[in-house]
Design an enzyme around this catalytic site. Sequence first.
Site, PDB file in Angstrom:
ATOM      1  N   HIS A  59      -3.012  79.769  34.403  1.00 17.48           N
ATOM      2  CA  HIS A  59      -3.134  81.147  33.936  1.00 17.48           C
ATOM      3  C   HIS A  59      -4.234  81.879  34.722  1.00 17.48           C
ATOM      4  O   HIS A  59      -3.991  82.934  35.317  1.00 17.48           O
ATOM      5  CB  HIS A  59      -3.449  81.163  32.439  1.00 17.48           C
ATOM      6  CG  HIS A  59      -3.586  82.539  31.864  1.00 17.48           C
ATOM      7  ND1 HIS A  59      -2.551  83.172  31.219  1.00 17.48           N
ATOM      8  CD2 HIS A  59      -4.612  83.414  31.860  1.00 17.48           C
ATOM      9  CE1 HIS A  59      -2.952  84.373  30.834  1.00 17.48           C
ATOM     10  NE2 HIS A  59      -4.203  84.549  31.215  1.00 17.48           N
ATOM     11  N   GLU A  60      -5.403  81.295  34.736  1.00 20.48           N
ATOM     12  CA  GLU A  60      -6.528  81.958  35.404  1.00 20.48           C
ATOM     13  C   GLU A  60      -6.288  82.040  36.918  1.00 20.48           C
ATOM     14  O   GLU A  60      -6.678  82.998  37.565  1.00 20.48           O
ATOM     15  CB  GLU A  60      -7.845  81.252  35.086  1.00 20.48           C
ATOM     16  CG  GLU A  60      -8.190  81.193  33.585  1.00 20.48           C
ATOM     17  CD  GLU A  60      -8.117  82.537  32.870  1.00 20.48           C
ATOM     18  OE1 GLU A  60      -8.294  83.587  33.509  1.00 20.48           O
ATOM     19  OE2 GLU A  60      -7.863  82.532  31.641  1.00 20.48           O
TER      20      GLU A  60
ATOM     21  N   HIS B  92      -4.454  85.152  37.685  1.00 26.56           N
ATOM     22  CA  HIS B  92      -5.350  86.316  37.774  1.00 26.56           C
ATOM     23  C   HIS B  92      -6.080  86.309  39.125  1.00 26.56           C
ATOM     24  O   HIS B  92      -6.234  87.345  39.764  1.00 26.56           O
ATOM     25  CB  HIS B  92      -6.399  86.271  36.659  1.00 26.56           C
ATOM     26  CG  HIS B  92      -5.879  86.659  35.298  1.00 26.56           C
ATOM     27  ND1 HIS B  92      -5.286  87.880  35.047  1.00 26.56           N
ATOM     28  CD2 HIS B  92      -5.889  86.005  34.104  1.00 26.56           C
ATOM     29  CE1 HIS B  92      -4.957  87.952  33.755  1.00 26.56           C
ATOM     30  NE2 HIS B  92      -5.300  86.827  33.164  1.00 26.56           N
TER      31      HIS B  92
ATOM     32  N   GLU C 116      -2.091  90.715  33.554  1.00 25.21           N
ATOM     33  CA  GLU C 116      -1.591  89.624  32.723  1.00 25.21           C
ATOM     34  C   GLU C 116      -0.208  89.164  33.191  1.00 25.21           C
ATOM     35  O   GLU C 116       0.149  87.995  33.048  1.00 25.21           O
ATOM     36  CB  GLU C 116      -1.571  90.075  31.249  1.00 25.21           C
ATOM     37  CG  GLU C 116      -1.528  88.956  30.238  1.00 25.21           C
ATOM     38  CD  GLU C 116      -2.765  88.050  30.203  1.00 25.21           C
ATOM     39  OE1 GLU C 116      -3.770  88.344  30.876  1.00 25.21           O
ATOM     40  OE2 GLU C 116      -2.704  87.025  29.508  1.00 25.21           O
TER      41      GLU C 116
HETATM   42 CO    CO Z   1      -5.179  86.475  31.035  1.00 26.21          CO
END
Ligand code: CO
Length: 506
Positions: free
Chosen positions: A266-267, A270, A296
């Site tokens: 997830h990170e 980003h 996101e």
């Molecule tokens: Co996020």
Amino acid sequence: MDHRKAYDKLLEKVRNLNYILSVRGLLVWDQRTYMPRKAVKFRGRQLSALSEYAHSVITSPEFTSLLETAEKGDYPEGSRERMNLFWLRRTYDRTVKVPLKLQLKLVQKATETEVVWREAKDRNDPSLVLPHLKDLVSLKREVAEHLGYESEPYDALLDGYEPGLRASEVEEVFSYLKRETLKLLTKVMEARESGRVPRPVRGHFPIEDQKKFHLFLLRSIGYDLNAGRLDETTHPFAVRIVPGDVRITTRYHSNDLLDGIFSTLHEMGHALYGLGLPEEYFGEPVGNAPSLAIHESQSRFWENVIGRSPEFWEVFYPFLRAFFPSLYDYSLEEFLFAANDIKPSFVRIEADELTYNLHIILRFEIERALINGNMEVEALPEVWNSKFKEMFGITPPTHREGFLQDIHWYSGGFGYFPTYTFGNVIAAQIRHRMEEDIDVRKAVGSGDFGTILDWLRERIHRHGSMYLPKDLVRQATGEPPNPHYLVSYLREKVERFYTPTHRSAI
Ligand code: CO
């Protein structure tokens, strides 16, 4: 002064300010990772001094007059100048429309409420925090009045996180998504009752080995560790300090591999976005991501769309097993099923891909009613639980697992939640559109992540905020955010894993 000169001077000021403010990222990263505890008080002061400085620059008479003069210039539609001025005007308006006194009151109330919220959550006692939340809601309503809106106060707050998005549009997307999600959830529950439940992946997984695996994963996908770092925090995050320095954190549990892996992916999503933003625009408004939902969408894309796909684990499961030989007890299919487990749960951040959006829809309905004055804060515990029961079929046993679980409202973040689900909507839409150019399954299954990342860079990352969020989605995928793609993606997933007669393990 002529318009062009004013623009150049304004941008010079803005770049300067943003270089100074970029230090904030470093301070925050340090605070959450390695800062000695005793530095807390003055770190807070350093951060607020930076914010005050930014406020003073933006509200200075010189800035105002440069902005007004520059705006008289005639720049082509969609030009860098036009977009920079658009974002600067927006920041300026949002800064000056709300009286400083109200802003300060709000910051103070939010800080106070956050502290009380922690205690209320620990003690599972709503009565402690509800009076504070009531004040906070009324201050936010005041802020909305100052900011202005066309149809409802909530729009003014939503716009702060997702420029241009209106509550009525959110409602349209969410009502379809809610209906379809509930149908899919019924199917899942039937399959679960007939015995289709994944076997949890449990064992002892040494943290040092997990760290090595995560780094291996990041390198394989294309996160440049010379342009970032991986560290450990309770709440994982990503922060872009400057181009060429976008750091992430994750967490490890010695009895659970999955949570950490998906947090890292997830990170990383980003971070890959942060590293793909146009370097030459750094310091200018157009050098940033246009919204939280767009950001996101990138994290959810790598975490879920790619990271939970069978092809991804066809590539990485042999390596994971080499790191953790106890996984030879679990077939690839068992591992995949565990990674795609769907079941109603109380806590948003622990929710699966399907029910996650129901958590968000619940919050949206409530915060919209609170801010628009259609619901009293006192009714919150009861409304939460009854809505929860209606959607998930279960009632939170404590308020800690109910309306007290998230920090957002208690720190003044109203209008933030919808951006998470819009991120999911956009991620699925990107996946759909990408398929026209790339055989995504084949690329993932052969470990070719470069092709996928290049597509994202070309279609999304390199544009910074040269487009409004909705227009960026339109230009990347051919249409504005459309929840249809998320629903068909989720339907496929439910069919893949929750068809009662599903073939047994590979
Ligand atoms: Co996020």
